[in-house]
Design a protein around this motif. Sequence first.
Motif, short mmCIF file in Angstrom:
data_model
loop_
_atom_site.label_atom_id
_atom_site.label_comp_id
_atom_site.label_asym_id
_atom_site.label_seq_id
_atom_site.Cartn_x
_atom_site.Cartn_y
_atom_site.Cartn_z
N THR A 273 0.69 -1.25 -0.18
CA THR A 273 0.17 0.07 -0.07
C THR A 273 0.89 0.98 -0.08
O THR A 273 0.40 2.22 0.02
CB THR A 273 -1.05 0.20 1.19
OG1 THR A 273 -0.11 0.08 2.27
CG2 THR A 273 -1.73 -1.20 1.26
N ARG A 274 2.17 1.06 0.22
CA ARG A 274 3.13 2.37 0.17
C ARG A 274 3.55 2.53 -1.18
O ARG A 274 3.71 1.69 -2.09
CB ARG A 274 4.14 2.11 1.21
CG ARG A 274 3.81 2.04 2.66
CD ARG A 274 5.01 1.75 3.66
NE ARG A 274 4.50 1.82 4.89
CZ ARG A 274 4.16 2.98 5.81
NH1 ARG A 274 4.45 4.03 5.32
NH2 ARG A 274 4.03 2.60 7.08
N PRO A 275 4.36 3.77 -1.36
CA PRO A 275 5.03 4.05 -2.53
C PRO A 275 5.86 2.95 -3.08
O PRO A 275 6.59 2.33 -2.07
CB PRO A 275 5.44 5.55 -2.50
CG PRO A 275 4.83 6.02 -1.10
CD PRO A 275 4.20 4.90 -0.53
N ASN A 276 6.12 2.77 -4.13
CA ASN A 276 7.05 1.88 -4.53
C ASN A 276 8.51 1.63 -3.88
O ASN A 276 8.70 0.69 -3.35
CB ASN A 276 7.40 2.10 -6.30
CG ASN A 276 6.40 1.37 -6.93
OD1 ASN A 276 5.60 0.68 -6.49
ND2 ASN A 276 6.39 1.86 -8.36
N ASP A 277 9.06 2.88 -3.80
CA ASP A 277 10.27 2.82 -2.77
C ASP A 277 10.46 2.70 -1.39
O ASP A 277 11.33 2.44 -0.57
CB ASP A 277 11.20 4.17 -3.50
CG ASP A 277 10.37 5.45 -2.77
OD1 ASP A 277 9.14 5.26 -2.57
OD2 ASP A 277 10.92 6.42 -2.81
N GLU A 278 9.05 2.63 -1.03
CA GLU A 278 8.79 2.15 0.58
C GLU A 278 8.23 0.93 0.85
O GLU A 278 8.11 0.54 1.96
CB GLU A 278 8.12 3.29 0.96
CG GLU A 278 8.58 4.59 0.89
CD GLU A 278 7.92 5.80 1.82
OE1 GLU A 278 7.13 5.29 2.68
OE2 GLU A 278 8.07 6.97 1.54
N GLN A 279 8.10 0.11 -0.39
CA GLN A 279 7.30 -0.95 0.00
C GLN A 279 8.02 -2.12 0.82
O GLN A 279 7.51 -2.91 1.53
CB GLN A 279 6.74 -1.62 -1.28
CG GLN A 279 5.70 -0.78 -2.10
CD GLN A 279 5.04 -1.47 -3.29
OE1 GLN A 279 5.41 -2.63 -3.52
NE2 GLN A 279 4.04 -0.74 -3.75
N ASN A 280 9.35 -2.40 0.20
CA ASN A 280 10.19 -3.28 0.96
C ASN A 280 10.85 -2.56 2.09
O ASN A 280 11.55 -1.60 1.71
CB ASN A 280 11.19 -3.84 -0.03
CG ASN A 280 12.21 -5.07 0.54
OD1 ASN A 280 12.61 -4.60 1.47
ND2 ASN A 280 11.82 -6.06 0.12
N LEU A 281 10.69 -3.06 3.11
CA LEU A 281 11.19 -2.23 4.36
C LEU A 281 12.62 -2.21 4.54
O LEU A 281 13.26 -1.26 4.68
CB LEU A 281 10.61 -3.04 5.81
CG LEU A 281 11.13 -2.74 7.21
CD1 LEU A 281 10.77 -1.15 7.24
CD2 LEU A 281 10.69 -3.48 8.29
N VAL A 282 13.45 -3.28 4.13
CA VAL A 282 15.06 -3.37 4.13
C VAL A 282 15.31 -2.12 2.92
O VAL A 282 16.09 -1.55 3.29
CB VAL A 282 15.64 -4.59 3.74
CG1 VAL A 282 17.10 -4.49 3.79
CG2 VAL A 282 15.34 -5.48 5.05
N SER A 283 15.01 -2.36 1.71
CA SER A 283 15.11 -1.35 0.84
C SER A 283 14.86 0.25 1.02
O SER A 283 15.85 0.86 0.74
CB SER A 283 14.57 -1.67 -0.49
OG SER A 283 14.64 -3.04 -1.06
#
Length: 557
Positions: A273-283
């Motif tokens: 549900t988050r913006p693309n660059d925030e979807q993966n927590l580690v990234s």
Amino acid sequence: MHCFPCFSSPKNKKSSTTNETNENNEPRPPDRRRTEETEETEQSEGTSLKIFTFRELATATKNFRQECLLGEGGFGRVYKGTLKSTGQVVAVKQLDKHGLHGNKEFQAEVLSLGQLDHPNLVKLIGYCADGDQRLLVYDYISGGSLQDHLHEPKPDCEPMDWTTRMQIAYGAAQGLDYLHDKANPPVIYRDLKASNILLDDDFSPKLSDFGLHKLGPGTGDKMMALSSRVMGTYGYSAPEYTRGGNLTLKSDVYSFGVVLLELITGRRALDTTRPNDEQNLVSWAQPIFRDPKKYPDMADPVLKNKLSERGLNQAVAIASMCVQEEAAARPLISDVMVALSFLSMPTEDGIPTAVPILSFKDKSMSIALSRHDSNLVSLPPELATEDDKSSTSSGEESSLDSEKESVSKNKYKKKHEEEDSSMESDDGSDSNSEHEKDQDSPPPKPIDEKNQAQSLKIKYRYSWEDIDVSDERLSSKSSQKSNDESTSSRYDSDRDQEEKEKEEEEEQEHSHIEHIHSSKTDDDQSVYFDNDDDSGDDNGASLHRIKSEVEIDSIKE
Ligand SMILES: Nc1ncnc2c1ncn2[C@@H]1O[C@H](COP(=O)(O)OP(=O)(O)OP(=O)(O)O)[C@@H](O)[C@H]1O
């Protein structure tokens, strides 16, 4: 359906059937009349595991009624039930019939799972193997999962405070440390995630779903799963695991780091549900790790102003180490556990009474605890009493030996014994037997004195090794180095000076790739990565811990 016990005590074996195996040496069903008439739960040989009849479990779960269904996971459905015989509330996991488990695999698995016992693991209390039915019976954990509390809290629930979060992390680390370090053979969790960390009523965490794929003894870090099926959950799985199915103890450390990040940030490991660059927590977190000024922005917004910045910095530093791309550079869970033991200490007025100071300098990582009040600083009881851990507080070598990364458990134990005996000759005390150790070793030296800062340091020495180094080379070289350098605790106040000199010497011998600095001053308590070094991306080099030691100092202010 009838019970089809795979194992039974000698007594039960006698009474249940005279034909225990068929011509193919496979277990035969027991005497049907016995199980139907007496409904007596058997005890599995050599373990505390109970062997349930299918009927008992059907009764317990109201015939596996929907209302008893707790949920469904990768291995099958889980039902809440109450055992008629004892009234005990249990969770019954009905394994998928089309799963990987043949009868033999199942037998081997439950037996070894039955040996695992730790306060931070969900206890397997029994099983049932009846025809093609495979069920596991666990203690029921009433408080829901960490996932529920963190990401799907009930509207009337207060958000979890910082200390509770760190205590959960610490408890989970202890459970994982047990699987990695105490279980023999070691167990790789494979699928550590927030939904597999169950909480009891007082938020004590219990790891569930572990060991459903048992792993054979391997060569430490290179242990491979018997099954090549890549498991794990996206967002939690270590890169080497998702890429090639290469599963090691360090893959678990990665997953642990993700859970720690979830606790810190309140974000999900994967959130579409988050913006693309925030979807993966580690990234999302990786670039922030390099900028400590942004750490406060990482913290879960519901914790605003309710956590110490120092505690946050340390927790983020630990998480960042755990989720490093290079598996060998990740710390051992035992190291993480020690660091978290301090972070999880109760707070006074929201301010932690003790904060670990992680410092990463050249080849050594130190975790130091500083506090400036008159209370005693000592290792948490669970660290101080167990044999392995008592060494951290009683002046013996730390059990956090580099070799356990790269050699099998037995090898590790042998090494440990050897070092114990070398310790014996060093200090004249007998530390061989656990019993004697308990009786004879002096209690941890009190380090409390008024108006003194107290510091407990656990130093981990790392050296740079080529990545393609063989296990043999790694272990023998590490072992040699480790043996050469004495691993004793010291209490004298001259220790710091000595240590500095030694470090300087060693500094000349090895190059380093990455620094993370920690400043000890009260107003500048930061931990940060220093990428000033162009050896940072050294191809084919990685950090390997070669030594750990503990020192407890009283530092005159
Ligand atoms: N011992 C237990 N006590 C209480 N609830 C449990 C217990 N074991 C599992 N559960 C609950 O049962 C449900 C299914 O659990 P299960 O571990 O099978 O799957 P999962 O964790 O949801 O998914 P996965 O298989 O991907 O790990 C979850 O809601 C879990 O919290």
